[in-house]
Design a protein around this motif. Structure first.
Motif, PDB file in Angstrom:
ATOM      1  N   ALA A 196       0.835  -1.201   0.000  1.00 31.41           N
ATOM      2  CA  ALA A 196       0.000   0.000   0.000  1.00 31.41           C
ATOM      3  C   ALA A 196       0.869   1.250   0.000  1.00 31.41           C
ATOM      4  O   ALA A 196       2.106   1.182   0.079  1.00 31.41           O
ATOM      5  N   ASP A 197       0.235   2.398  -0.055  1.00 33.16           N
ATOM      6  CA  ASP A 197       0.932   3.680   0.040  1.00 33.16           C
ATOM      7  C   ASP A 197       1.685   3.737   1.363  1.00 33.16           C
ATOM      8  O   ASP A 197       1.064   3.625   2.429  1.00 33.16           O
ATOM      9  N   PRO A 198       2.996   3.886   1.351  1.00 38.61           N
ATOM     10  CA  PRO A 198       3.759   3.896   2.598  1.00 38.61           C
ATOM     11  C   PRO A 198       3.332   4.989   3.571  1.00 38.61           C
ATOM     12  O   PRO A 198       3.572   4.869   4.780  1.00 38.61           O
ATOM     13  N   ALA A 199       2.696   6.039   3.066  1.00 40.33           N
ATOM     14  CA  ALA A 199       2.267   7.132   3.932  1.00 40.33           C
ATOM     15  C   ALA A 199       0.950   6.844   4.644  1.00 40.33           C
ATOM     16  O   ALA A 199       0.557   7.584   5.548  1.00 40.33           O
ATOM     17  N   ASP A 200       0.277   5.767   4.257  1.00 43.81           N
ATOM     18  CA  ASP A 200      -1.019   5.423   4.850  1.00 43.81           C
ATOM     19  C   ASP A 200      -0.799   4.362   5.927  1.00 43.81           C
ATOM     20  O   ASP A 200      -0.339   3.261   5.620  1.00 43.81           O
ATOM     21  N   PRO A 201      -1.111   4.652   7.189  1.00 44.40           N
ATOM     22  CA  PRO A 201      -0.908   3.655   8.243  1.00 44.40           C
ATOM     23  C   PRO A 201      -1.858   2.470   8.151  1.00 44.40           C
ATOM     24  O   PRO A 201      -1.642   1.441   8.789  1.00 44.40           O
ATOM     25  N   GLY A 202      -2.940   2.613   7.389  1.00 41.95           N
ATOM     26  CA  GLY A 202      -3.852   1.493   7.190  1.00 41.95           C
ATOM     27  C   GLY A 202      -4.694   1.135   8.385  1.00 41.95           C
ATOM     28  O   GLY A 202      -5.141  -0.018   8.509  1.00 41.95           O
ATOM     29  N   PHE A 203      -4.962   2.082   9.264  1.00 40.21           N
ATOM     30  CA  PHE A 203      -5.758   1.786  10.453  1.00 40.21           C
ATOM     31  C   PHE A 203      -7.165   1.350  10.047  1.00 40.21           C
ATOM     32  O   PHE A 203      -7.872   2.074   9.341  1.00 40.21           O
ATOM     33  N   THR A 204      -7.561   0.184  10.493  1.00 39.49           N
ATOM     34  CA  THR A 204      -8.920  -0.293  10.244  1.00 39.49           C
ATOM     35  C   THR A 204      -9.814  -0.092  11.461  1.00 39.49           C
ATOM     36  O   THR A 204     -11.034  -0.107  11.347  1.00 39.49           O
ATOM     37  N   PRO A 253     -20.885   2.539   7.469  1.00 36.38           N
ATOM     38  CA  PRO A 253     -21.272   1.142   7.215  1.00 36.38           C
ATOM     39  C   PRO A 253     -20.957   0.198   8.371  1.00 36.38           C
ATOM     40  O   PRO A 253     -21.736  -0.704   8.662  1.00 36.38           O
ATOM     41  N   SER A 254     -19.792   0.373   8.997  1.00 38.80           N
ATOM     42  CA  SER A 254     -19.347  -0.543  10.051  1.00 38.80           C
ATOM     43  C   SER A 254     -18.434   0.216  11.000  1.00 38.80           C
ATOM     44  O   SER A 254     -17.992   1.338  10.708  1.00 38.80           O
ATOM     45  N   ASP A 255     -18.127  -0.413  12.138  1.00 42.89           N
ATOM     46  CA  ASP A 255     -17.163   0.202  13.051  1.00 42.89           C
ATOM     47  C   ASP A 255     -15.724  -0.112  12.649  1.00 42.89           C
ATOM     48  O   ASP A 255     -14.786   0.397  13.259  1.00 42.89           O
ATOM     49  N   HIS A 256     -15.524  -0.936  11.637  1.00 41.70           N
ATOM     50  CA  HIS A 256     -14.215  -1.216  11.058  1.00 41.70           C
ATOM     51  C   HIS A 256     -14.176  -0.664   9.637  1.00 41.70           C
ATOM     52  O   HIS A 256     -15.210  -0.593   8.960  1.00 41.70           O
ATOM     53  N   PHE A 257     -12.986  -0.335   9.166  1.00 42.35           N
ATOM     54  CA  PHE A 257     -12.781  -0.073   7.751  1.00 42.35           C
ATOM     55  C   PHE A 257     -12.414  -1.393   7.068  1.00 42.35           C
ATOM     56  O   PHE A 257     -11.891  -2.318   7.701  1.00 42.35           O
ATOM     57  N   ALA A 258     -12.678  -1.477   5.777  1.00 41.48           N
ATOM     58  CA  ALA A 258     -12.349  -2.663   4.987  1.00 41.48           C
ATOM     59  C   ALA A 258     -10.956  -2.519   4.382  1.00 41.48           C
ATOM     60  O   ALA A 258     -10.451  -1.412   4.205  1.00 41.48           O
ATOM     61  N   VAL A 259     -10.360  -3.655   4.048  1.00 40.57           N
ATOM     62  CA  VAL A 259      -9.097  -3.690   3.314  1.00 40.57           C
ATOM     63  C   VAL A 259      -9.375  -4.295   1.941  1.00 40.57           C
ATOM     64  O   VAL A 259     -10.012  -5.353   1.844  1.00 40.57           O
ATOM     65  N   VAL A 260      -8.887  -3.621   0.900  1.00 45.52           N
ATOM     66  CA  VAL A 260      -9.076  -4.076  -0.482  1.00 45.52           C
ATOM     67  C   VAL A 260      -7.707  -4.307  -1.107  1.00 45.52           C
ATOM     68  O   VAL A 260      -6.828  -3.435  -1.050  1.00 45.52           O
ATOM     69  N   THR A 261      -7.516  -5.466  -1.698  1.00 43.46           N
ATOM     70  CA  THR A 261      -6.247  -5.834  -2.303  1.00 43.46           C
ATOM     71  C   THR A 261      -6.478  -6.340  -3.722  1.00 43.46           C
ATOM     72  O   THR A 261      -7.398  -7.137  -3.957  1.00 43.46           O
ATOM     73  N   ASP A 262      -5.677  -5.870  -4.650  1.00 43.28           N
ATOM     74  CA  ASP A 262      -5.713  -6.380  -6.021  1.00 43.28           C
ATOM     75  C   ASP A 262      -4.565  -7.354  -6.225  1.00 43.28           C
ATOM     76  O   ASP A 262      -3.394  -7.031  -5.927  1.00 43.28           O
ATOM     77  N   LEU A 263      -4.875  -8.546  -6.730  1.00 43.57           N
ATOM     78  CA  LEU A 263      -3.903  -9.602  -6.964  1.00 43.57           C
ATOM     79  C   LEU A 263      -3.826  -9.904  -8.454  1.00 43.57           C
ATOM     80  O   LEU A 263      -4.818  -9.788  -9.181  1.00 43.57           O
ATOM     81  N   GLN A 264      -2.663 -10.319  -8.882  1.00 43.71           N
ATOM     82  CA  GLN A 264      -2.509 -10.754 -10.259  1.00 43.71           C
ATOM     83  C   GLN A 264      -3.221 -12.087 -10.446  1.00 43.71           C
ATOM     84  O   GLN A 264      -3.053 -13.015  -9.645  1.00 43.71           O
ATOM     85  N   SER A 265      -4.026 -12.167 -11.497  1.00 38.90           N
ATOM     86  CA  SER A 265      -4.797 -13.387 -11.719  1.00 38.90           C
ATOM     87  C   SER A 265      -4.159 -14.260 -12.792  1.00 38.90           C
ATOM     88  O   SER A 265      -4.505 -15.429 -12.919  1.00 38.90           O
TER      89      SER A 265
END
Length: 265
Positions: A196-204, A253-265
């Motif tokens: 992910a973007d290194p500047a984003d801590p990704g807090f869910t 929507p929720s008390d958590h944030f979601a994580v979205v990941t794109d993978l090579q298919s």
């Protein structure tokens, strides 16, 4: 291939309006495969079934236990997998808790993608600050399930879930197998957020969330997409980001944030 993981917070808060916000967010993200936690169901309704119908996806669900939300005796909570492709089979394994009143389960779905089988997993580990001693046996059982079900698949395993543990915890180190001996020899699971973007801590778990104003816990990254090493290029992580980070029609929507990941298919 787009993978999403999200804790949907059961039937707490304004759950009817939240259901619409969850569906709208998933429609906007457009995932191919979802790992969902705190998915509620009764003997007549199921949130996973409702979302799958709206999105045109296949689904499977595993009950973790009953919940007291809404004081409804006919209300269960569990984990679910949604997939745009057929789910050829699924397996559910209870996780150890040491508490007969607490149910935790890991769910595996074998996804029949156009390029071969994808071994997909989702789970929700014990919530307890300082509860690593409970989660570590859960991680070991989860890793055993992953190793057993991911053999001879076209794709590496994809493990999703609310693990209730920080990235540098013993739980994640055991699952990752990069900073210590893995829970199962040879099983290496890469934290997709490292792409992910290194500047984003990704807090869910984040106090920006409207339901977290009174939380005593610090902002934390506790929800994950973990991916095994690529197989013939399949499963290579391309990107990762958060979703569900804003209200929909003035409803979070929720008390958590979601994580979205794109993978090579």
């Amino acid at each position: 291939m787009r993978v999403l993981t999200w804790n949907l917070w059961g039937r707490y808060g304004p759950w009817q309006r939240r259901r619409e916000a969850i569906a709208a967010t998933l429609t906007e993200v457009g995932p191919d495969v979802c790992g969902l936690q705190e998915v509620w169901g009764t003997h007549g309704q199921n949130l996973a079934a409702d979302l799958a119908e709206r999105l045109g996806m296949h689904w499977c669900w595993a009950i973790a236990g009953q919940t007291s939300a809404g004081h409804d005796d006919d209300l269960f909570i569990g984990n679910a997998i949604l997939s745009r492709w057929p789910i050829a089979g699924h397996t559910e394994v209870p996780l150890p808790t040491g508490d007969p009143g607490e149910g935790r389960v890991a769910l595996h779905g074998r996804i029949d993608t156009p390029h071969g089988a994808l071994p997909m997993f989702t789970t929700h580990l014990t919530y307890r600050p300082g509860g690593s001693q409970v989660r570590l046996p859960q991680v070991r059982r989860l890793a055993t399930l992953v190793a057993e079900e991911a053999a001879n698949c076209a794709y590496p395993p994809v493990v999703t879930g609310d693990l209730n543990a920080e990235p540098d915890s013993d739980e994640l180190r055991l699952l990752g197998g990069l900073l210590t001996a893995p829970a199962v020899p040879g099983l290496v699971l890469v934290d997709a957020w490292r792409y992910a973007d290194p500047a984003d801590p990704g807090f869910t778990w984040d106090r920006r969330n409207g339901y977290q104003a009174d939380t005593v816990l610090p902002d934390s990254r506790i929800d994950y997409v973990l991916v095994g090493l690529p197989r013939d290029g399949r499963g290579r992580v391309r990107s990762a980001r958060l979703a569900g980070t804003t209200p929909v029609d003035e409803v979070w929507p929720s008390d958590h944030f979601a994580v979205v990941t794109d993978l090579q298919s």
